[in-house]
Design an enzyme around this catalytic site. Structure first.
Site, PDB file in Angstrom:
ATOM      1  N   ARG A  36       0.851  -1.189   0.000  1.00 57.64           N
ATOM      2  CA  ARG A  36       0.000   0.000   0.000  1.00 57.64           C
ATOM      3  C   ARG A  36       0.885   1.236   0.000  1.00 57.64           C
ATOM      4  NH1 ARG A  36      -5.021  -1.589   3.313  1.00 57.64           N
ATOM      5  NH2 ARG A  36      -4.794  -3.844   3.264  1.00 57.64           N
ATOM      6  N   LEU A  55       1.666   0.938  -4.315  1.00 57.44           N
ATOM      7  CA  LEU A  55       0.616   1.220  -5.291  1.00 57.44           C
ATOM      8  C   LEU A  55      -0.721   1.341  -4.579  1.00 57.44           C
ATOM      9  CD1 LEU A  55      -0.199   1.157  -8.344  1.00 57.44           C
ATOM     10  CD2 LEU A  55      -0.237  -1.343  -8.166  1.00 57.44           C
ATOM     11  N   LEU A  57      -4.331   0.769  -4.656  1.00 57.42           N
ATOM     12  CA  LEU A  57      -5.316   0.011  -5.432  1.00 57.42           C
ATOM     13  C   LEU A  57      -6.726   0.568  -5.272  1.00 57.42           C
ATOM     14  CD1 LEU A  57      -4.084  -3.656  -4.845  1.00 57.42           C
ATOM     15  CD2 LEU A  57      -3.850  -2.263  -6.905  1.00 57.42           C
ATOM     16  N   LYS A  58      -6.861   1.580  -4.450  1.00 56.58           N
ATOM     17  CA  LYS A  58      -8.186   2.185  -4.294  1.00 56.58           C
ATOM     18  C   LYS A  58      -8.432   3.244  -5.362  1.00 56.58           C
ATOM     19  CE  LYS A  58     -10.109  -0.202  -1.195  1.00 56.58           C
ATOM     20  NZ  LYS A  58      -9.848  -0.228   0.217  1.00 56.58           N
ATOM     21  N   GLY A 121     -10.095 -14.245  10.182  1.00 52.85           N
ATOM     22  CA  GLY A 121      -9.555 -15.331  11.007  1.00 52.85           C
ATOM     23  C   GLY A 121      -8.042 -15.301  11.007  1.00 52.85           C
ATOM     24  N   HIS A 122      -7.476 -16.107  11.881  1.00 54.37           N
ATOM     25  CA  HIS A 122      -6.020 -16.266  11.938  1.00 54.37           C
ATOM     26  C   HIS A 122      -5.687 -17.743  12.124  1.00 54.37           C
ATOM     27  CE1 HIS A 122      -6.282 -11.888  12.895  1.00 54.37           C
ATOM     28  NE2 HIS A 122      -5.303 -11.896  11.994  1.00 54.37           N
ATOM     29  N   ASP A 123      -4.407 -18.009  12.091  1.00 55.72           N
ATOM     30  CA  ASP A 123      -3.925 -19.399  12.158  1.00 55.72           C
ATOM     31  C   ASP A 123      -4.716 -20.260  13.138  1.00 55.72           C
ATOM     32  OD1 ASP A 123      -1.309 -21.373  11.957  1.00 55.72           O
ATOM     33  OD2 ASP A 123      -2.045 -21.200  14.005  1.00 55.72           O
ATOM     34  N   ASN A 125      -7.641 -20.111  14.311  1.00 55.40           N
ATOM     35  CA  ASN A 125      -9.006 -20.442  13.883  1.00 55.40           C
ATOM     36  C   ASN A 125      -8.988 -21.517  12.803  1.00 55.40           C
ATOM     37  OD1 ASN A 125      -8.974 -17.031  14.039  1.00 55.40           O
ATOM     38  ND2 ASN A 125     -10.251 -18.182  15.452  1.00 55.40           N
ATOM     39  N   TYR A 126      -8.056 -21.390  11.874  1.00 61.44           N
ATOM     40  CA  TYR A 126      -7.988 -22.352  10.764  1.00 61.44           C
ATOM     41  C   TYR A 126      -7.572 -23.727  11.302  1.00 61.44           C
ATOM     42  CZ  TYR A 126      -7.589 -17.753   8.573  1.00 61.44           C
ATOM     43  OH  TYR A 126      -7.778 -16.435   8.235  1.00 61.44           O
ATOM     44  N   ASP A 152      -0.803 -21.253   9.098  1.00 58.89           N
ATOM     45  CA  ASP A 152      -0.230 -20.147   8.316  1.00 58.89           C
ATOM     46  C   ASP A 152       0.885 -20.625   7.383  1.00 58.89           C
ATOM     47  OD1 ASP A 152      -1.799 -18.173   9.334  1.00 58.89           O
ATOM     48  OD2 ASP A 152      -0.239 -17.172  10.506  1.00 58.89           O
TER      49      ASP A 152
HETATM   50  C1  LIG Z   1       3.247 -11.218  12.793  1.00 54.88           C
HETATM   51  C2  LIG Z   1       1.789 -10.859  12.854  1.00 54.88           C
HETATM   52  C3  LIG Z   1       1.065 -11.740  11.892  1.00 54.88           C
HETATM   53  C4  LIG Z   1       0.440 -12.733  12.663  1.00 54.88           C
HETATM   54  C5  LIG Z   1      -0.134 -13.764  11.693  1.00 54.88           C
HETATM   55  C6  LIG Z   1      -1.405 -14.302  12.134  1.00 54.88           C
HETATM   56  C7  LIG Z   1      -1.268 -15.261  13.303  1.00 54.88           C
HETATM   57  C8  LIG Z   1      -2.104 -15.005  10.990  1.00 54.88           C
HETATM   58  O1  LIG Z   1      -2.758 -15.981  11.167  1.00 54.88           O
HETATM   59  S1  LIG Z   1      -1.987 -14.333   9.415  1.00 54.88           S
HETATM   60  C9  LIG Z   1      -3.260 -15.105   8.481  1.00 54.88           C
HETATM   61  C10 LIG Z   1      -4.416 -14.205   8.407  1.00 54.88           C
HETATM   62  N1  LIG Z   1      -5.454 -14.692   7.524  1.00 54.88           N
HETATM   63  C11 LIG Z   1      -5.353 -14.631   6.201  1.00 54.88           C
HETATM   64  O2  LIG Z   1      -4.375 -14.199   5.627  1.00 54.88           O
HETATM   65  C12 LIG Z   1      -6.538 -15.180   5.447  1.00 54.88           C
HETATM   66  C13 LIG Z   1      -6.938 -14.347   4.240  1.00 54.88           C
HETATM   67  N2  LIG Z   1      -7.097 -12.967   4.604  1.00 54.88           N
HETATM   68  C14 LIG Z   1      -8.109 -12.502   5.358  1.00 54.88           C
HETATM   69  O3  LIG Z   1      -8.994 -13.207   5.784  1.00 54.88           O
HETATM   70  C15 LIG Z   1      -8.057 -11.011   5.661  1.00 54.88           C
HETATM   71  O4  LIG Z   1      -7.176 -10.388   4.788  1.00 54.88           O
HETATM   72  C16 LIG Z   1      -7.659 -10.705   7.107  1.00 54.88           C
HETATM   73  C17 LIG Z   1      -8.706 -11.238   8.069  1.00 54.88           C
HETATM   74  C18 LIG Z   1      -6.302 -11.308   7.451  1.00 54.88           C
HETATM   75  C19 LIG Z   1      -7.540  -9.192   7.275  1.00 54.88           C
HETATM   76  O5  LIG Z   1      -8.798  -8.619   7.027  1.00 54.88           O
HETATM   77  P1  LIG Z   1      -8.918  -7.091   6.598  1.00 54.88           P
HETATM   78  O6  LIG Z   1     -10.328  -6.689   6.812  1.00 54.88           O
HETATM   79  O7  LIG Z   1      -7.864  -6.291   7.264  1.00 54.88           O
HETATM   80  O8  LIG Z   1      -8.500  -7.147   5.050  1.00 54.88           O
HETATM   81  P2  LIG Z   1      -9.270  -7.708   3.771  1.00 54.88           P
HETATM   82  O9  LIG Z   1     -10.712  -7.925   4.047  1.00 54.88           O
HETATM   83  O10 LIG Z   1      -8.511  -8.870   3.247  1.00 54.88           O
HETATM   84  O11 LIG Z   1      -9.170  -6.515   2.754  1.00 54.88           O
HETATM   85  C20 LIG Z   1      -7.970  -5.870   2.440  1.00 54.88           C
HETATM   86  C21 LIG Z   1      -8.293  -4.438   2.176  1.00 54.88           C
HETATM   87  O12 LIG Z   1      -7.089  -3.756   1.896  1.00 54.88           O
HETATM   88  C22 LIG Z   1      -7.207  -3.137   0.619  1.00 54.88           C
HETATM   89  N3  LIG Z   1      -5.884  -3.113  -0.001  1.00 54.88           N
HETATM   90  C23 LIG Z   1      -5.012  -4.121  -0.117  1.00 54.88           C
HETATM   91  N4  LIG Z   1      -3.905  -3.715  -0.755  1.00 54.88           N
HETATM   92  C24 LIG Z   1      -4.084  -2.421  -1.049  1.00 54.88           C
HETATM   93  C25 LIG Z   1      -3.313  -1.440  -1.716  1.00 54.88           C
HETATM   94  N5  LIG Z   1      -2.110  -1.686  -2.225  1.00 54.88           N
HETATM   95  N6  LIG Z   1      -3.848  -0.187  -1.836  1.00 54.88           N
HETATM   96  C26 LIG Z   1      -5.063   0.104  -1.327  1.00 54.88           C
HETATM   97  N7  LIG Z   1      -5.844  -0.780  -0.679  1.00 54.88           N
HETATM   98  C27 LIG Z   1      -5.345  -2.028  -0.558  1.00 54.88           C
HETATM   99  C28 LIG Z   1      -8.187  -3.990  -0.133  1.00 54.88           C
HETATM  100  O13 LIG Z   1      -8.727  -3.311  -1.212  1.00 54.88           O
HETATM  101  C29 LIG Z   1      -9.200  -4.264   0.964  1.00 54.88           C
HETATM  102  O14 LIG Z   1      -9.992  -3.127   1.137  1.00 54.88           O
HETATM  103  P3  LIG Z   1     -11.548  -3.231   1.524  1.00 54.88           P
HETATM  104  O15 LIG Z   1     -11.592  -3.721   2.952  1.00 54.88           O
HETATM  105  O16 LIG Z   1     -12.083  -1.846   1.385  1.00 54.88           O
HETATM  106  O17 LIG Z   1     -12.171  -4.209   0.590  1.00 54.88           O
HETATM  107  C30 LIG Z   1       1.518  -9.277  12.481  1.00 54.88           C
HETATM  108  C31 LIG Z   1      -0.007  -8.982  12.721  1.00 54.88           C
HETATM  109  C32 LIG Z   1      -0.074  -7.485  13.081  1.00 54.88           C
HETATM  110  C33 LIG Z   1       1.346  -6.991  12.780  1.00 54.88           C
HETATM  111  C34 LIG Z   1       1.782  -5.700  13.470  1.00 54.88           C
HETATM  112  C35 LIG Z   1       0.791  -4.531  13.180  1.00 54.88           C
HETATM  113  O18 LIG Z   1       0.484  -4.435  11.792  1.00 54.88           O
HETATM  114  C36 LIG Z   1       1.331  -3.167  13.710  1.00 54.88           C
HETATM  115  C37 LIG Z   1       2.761  -2.890  13.281  1.00 54.88           C
HETATM  116  C38 LIG Z   1       2.850  -2.478  11.806  1.00 54.88           C
HETATM  117  C39 LIG Z   1       4.282  -2.148  11.414  1.00 54.88           C
HETATM  118  O19 LIG Z   1       4.324  -1.789  10.038  1.00 54.88           O
HETATM  119  C40 LIG Z   1       5.180  -3.365  11.687  1.00 54.88           C
HETATM  120  C41 LIG Z   1       5.136  -3.740  13.150  1.00 54.88           C
HETATM  121  C42 LIG Z   1       3.715  -4.054  13.627  1.00 54.88           C
HETATM  122  C43 LIG Z   1       3.774  -4.181  15.145  1.00 54.88           C
HETATM  123  C44 LIG Z   1       3.221  -5.369  12.999  1.00 54.88           C
HETATM  124  C45 LIG Z   1       4.158  -6.556  13.328  1.00 54.88           C
HETATM  125  C46 LIG Z   1       3.663  -7.890  12.748  1.00 54.88           C
HETATM  126  O20 LIG Z   1       3.749  -7.904  11.341  1.00 54.88           O
HETATM  127  C47 LIG Z   1       2.232  -8.159  13.190  1.00 54.88           C
HETATM  128  C48 LIG Z   1       2.230  -8.402  14.693  1.00 54.88           C
END
Ligand SMILES: C[C@H](CCC[C@H](C)C(=O)SCCNC(=O)CCNC(=O)[C@H](O)C(C)(C)COP(=O)(O)OP(=O)(O)OC[C@H]1O[C@@H](n2cnc3c(N)ncnc32)[C@H](O)[C@@H]1OP(=O)(O)O)[C@H]1CC[C@H]2[C@@H]3[C@H](O)C[C@@H]4C[C@H](O)CC[C@]4(C)[C@H]3C[C@H](O)[C@]12C
Length: 382
Positions: A36, A55, A57-58, A121-123, A125-126, A152
Site C-alpha cells: 500500500r 501502489l 489500489l483504491k 480469522g487467523h492461524d 481459527n484455521y 499459516d
Molecule cells: C506477525 C503478525 C502476523 C500474525 C499472523 C497471524 C497469526 C495469521 O494468522 S496471518 C493469516 C491471516 N489470515 C489470512 O491471511 C486469510 C486471508 N485474509 C483474510 O482473511 C483477511 O485479509 C484478514 C482477516 C487477514 C484481514 O482482514 P482485513 O479486513 O484487514 O482485510 P481484507 O478484508 O482482506 O481486505 C484488504 C483491504 O485492503 C485493501 N488493499 C489491499 N492492498 C491495497 C493497496 N495496495 N492499496 C489500497 N488498498 C489495498 C483492499 O482493497 C481491501 O480493502 P476493503 O476492505 O475496502 O475491501 C503481524 C499482525 C499485526 C502486525 C503488526 C501490526 O500491523 C502493527 C505494526 C505495523 C508495522 O508496520 C510493523 C510492526 C507491527 C507491530 C506489525 C508486526 C507484525 O507484522 C504483526 C504483529
C-alpha cells in the site's frame, strides 16, 4: 535456479503469503511485492529477495497499473478476504482474460466457498477448523496452537507454493494458467492426513496428551536437565528404546514394559528424575553417536552453531548479520540461492519496476504526482 525466469506479483499480506513469496524468491523467481502507499513500515519479515512497488489500489489508475503488471507476469498471489479482488476489478476472470497463462493464487483461511469464506480469522481459527487443534496439548490441559506454524506456514504458505509449482508444471504442457484456491483449513488438515489415516491403527484412541506422539508416551517427550535446559526424546522403536534406557543408566529389568500405558506416568517420573541429574551438554555427549533418538532442545540462537547444522550450512547469515534457515530442500543441480542483502523498503523499486514493465517516464511522474504510486528510498544506517 529452478524458478529462474518466473515472475510473481505478490500482494502484501500478513504471514502466509509473504512466506509463499519468499519460497518462490529463494528458488529463483522474481517476486515483486505490491504494498500500500502511505505505510511507514513493511509488515513483511519474510521479504528475502523481493522488490517492492507501492501502489494505491483504491484508485482506478492503481488498478490499471496492477493489471499491466499481472499481464506480463506468471503468477499473482493474493492474500485477501474472498471478494476483495473482485471488488477492485482484479478478479481472476478479469486477469485471466487478459493473460490466459496467468496462475492466480488465492491464499485464504477458509477458501473461496462455504459459509465462512468471508470471515476474518487467523492461524488458530484455521487450525481449530481443520480438526487438528483438538489433538494438540498436554493431558488434562486445553488445546494449544504450536505458534502459527501449522495453518499459516505449513498448510498455508508452503501448500500454496506447492500449488503454484504444480500449476507451473502443468502450464508447461497446456500453455494455460489456472486459479489456485488455497484454504489454510484444508492445507493444515492435509498436512495432518496421518492423524486421520492412522486412526484405524489405534494410535489416537486415548484422550489428548495421552497417546504415542502427543506427549503421552514418556519415550516421546522433553525432559529438563540440571542446568534448566531440555533434551528431546523420540525413542519409539524397541531397539532405540533399549539404547535410551542404557544411556540413562537404568536397569531395563526393573522397569515396566515400554508399551504399558498404565505405567507411563511412573516411567515418565523416572526419566524426569534421571535427566535432572546432568547438564544438557553431558546428556548430549552420552547420546551423540547412539541410536537412542535423544537430542538437545536447541534455542533459536544456538541451532545454527550446533556442529551438525554448521557442517551442513543449514542456517545462513545475511548482510545485516541476522541468522535464519537456509531454504529447503537442497537441490543438487539447481539449489536455492537466497538473497543475502537487506529487505526492500516499501516502494523502493516502484520506478525501476514500472520502467521495466513498459511504463514511460512521463506516465510514472503523473502516477507519482497523483499519489497512485510512491517511490521511497532506503534510509541510510548510521
Ligand atoms: C506477525 C503478525 C502476523 C500474525 C499472523 C497471524 C497469526 C495469521 O494468522 S496471518 C493469516 C491471516 N489470515 C489470512 O491471511 C486469510 C486471508 N485474509 C483474510 O482473511 C483477511 O485479509 C484478514 C482477516 C487477514 C484481514 O482482514 P482485513 O479486513 O484487514 O482485510 P481484507 O478484508 O482482506 O481486505 C484488504 C483491504 O485492503 C485493501 N488493499 C489491499 N492492498 C491495497 C493497496 N495496495 N492499496 C489500497 N488498498 C489495498 C483492499 O482493497 C481491501 O480493502 P476493503 O476492505 O475496502 O475491501 C503481524 C499482525 C499485526 C502486525 C503488526 C501490526 O500491523 C502493527 C505494526 C505495523 C508495522 O508496520 C510493523 C510492526 C507491527 C507491530 C506489525 C508486526 C507484525 O507484522 C504483526 C504483529
Amino acid at each position: 535456479m529452478a524458478l529462474a525466469g518466473v515472475r510473481v506479483i505478490e500482494l502484501a499480506g500478513l504471514a502466509p503469503a509473504p512466506f509463499c513469496g519468499m519460497i518462490l524468491s529463494d528458488f529463483g523467481a522474481r517476486v515483486i511485492r505490491v504494498d500500500r502507499t502511505k505505510v511507514t513500515m513493511a509488515m513483511d519479515s519474510l521479504a528475502r529477495g523481493k522488490q517492492s512497488v507501492a501502489l494505491n489500489l483504491k484508485s482506478p489508475q492503481g488498478v490499471a497499473v496492477l493489471k499491466k503488471l499481472c499481464i506480463q507476469s506468471d503468477i499473482v498471489l493474493e492474500p485477501f478476504r474472498k471478494g476483495v479482488m473482485e471488488k477492485l476489478g482484479l478478479g481472476p476472470e478479469e486477469l485471466l482474460k487478459e493473460n490466459p497463462r496467468l496462475i492466480y493464487a488465492r491464499l485464504t483461511g477458509y477458501g473461496q466457498s462455504g459459509s465462512y469464506a468471508k470471515a476474518a480469522g487467523h492461524d488458530i481459527n484455521y487450525l481449530a477448523m481443520s480438526g487438528l487443534l483438538s489433538t494438540l496439548g498436554r493431558s488434562s490441559e486445553k488445546p494449544y496452537a504450536p505458534l502459527n506454524l501449522v495453518a499459516d506456514f505449513a498448510g498455508g504458505g508452503l501448500m500454496c507454493a506447492f500449488g503454484i509449482v504444480l500449476a507451473l508444471l502443468e502450464r508447461s504442457k497446456s500453455g494455460q494458467g489456472q486459479i489456485i484456491d488455497a484454504s489454510m483449513v484444508e492445507g493444515a488438515a492435509y498436512v495432518g492426513s496421518f492423524m486421520w489415516k492412522s486412526r484405524s491403527l489405534g494410535l489416537w484412541n486415548r484422550p489428548r496428551g495421552e497417546n504415542l506422539l502427543d506427549s503421552g508416551a514418556p519415550f516421546y517427550d522433553t525432559y529438563q536437565t540440571s542446568d534448566g535446559k531440555y533434551m528431546a526424546v523420540g525413542a519409539i522403536e524397541p531397539q532405540f528404546y533399549d539404547q535410551l534406557i542404557q544411556g540413562l543408566g537404568l536397569d531395563a529389568a526393573s522397569l515396566p514394559p515400554q508399551m504399558s500405558f498404565s505405567d507411563w506416568p511412573e516411567l515418565r517420573r523416572t526419566f524426569a528424575r534421571v535427566f535432572a541429574q546432568k547438564r544438557q551438554a553431558e546428556w548430549s555427549r552420552i547420546f551423540d553417536g547412539t541410536d537412542a533418538c535423544v537430542t538437545p532442545v536447541l534455542p533459536l540462537d544456538e541451532a545454527g552453531s550446533h556442529p551438525h547444522n554448521r557442517e551442513r550450512g543449514s542456517f545462513l547469515r545475511d548482510a545485516q548479520g541476522e541468522v535464519s534457515p537456509r531454504p529447503a530442500p537442497v537441490l543438487s543441480r539447481t539449489p536455492a540461492r537466497p538473497c543475502l542483502s537487506r529487505d526492500p523498503v516499501v516502494g523502493e523499486h516502484t520506478r525501476s519496476v514500472l520502467e521495466e514493465y513498459g511504463f514511460d517516464p512521463a506516465h510514472i511522474e503523473q502516477l507519482l504526482s497523483a499519489g497512485v504510486v510512491e517511490c521511497n528510498k532506503a534510509k541510510a544506517r548510521l
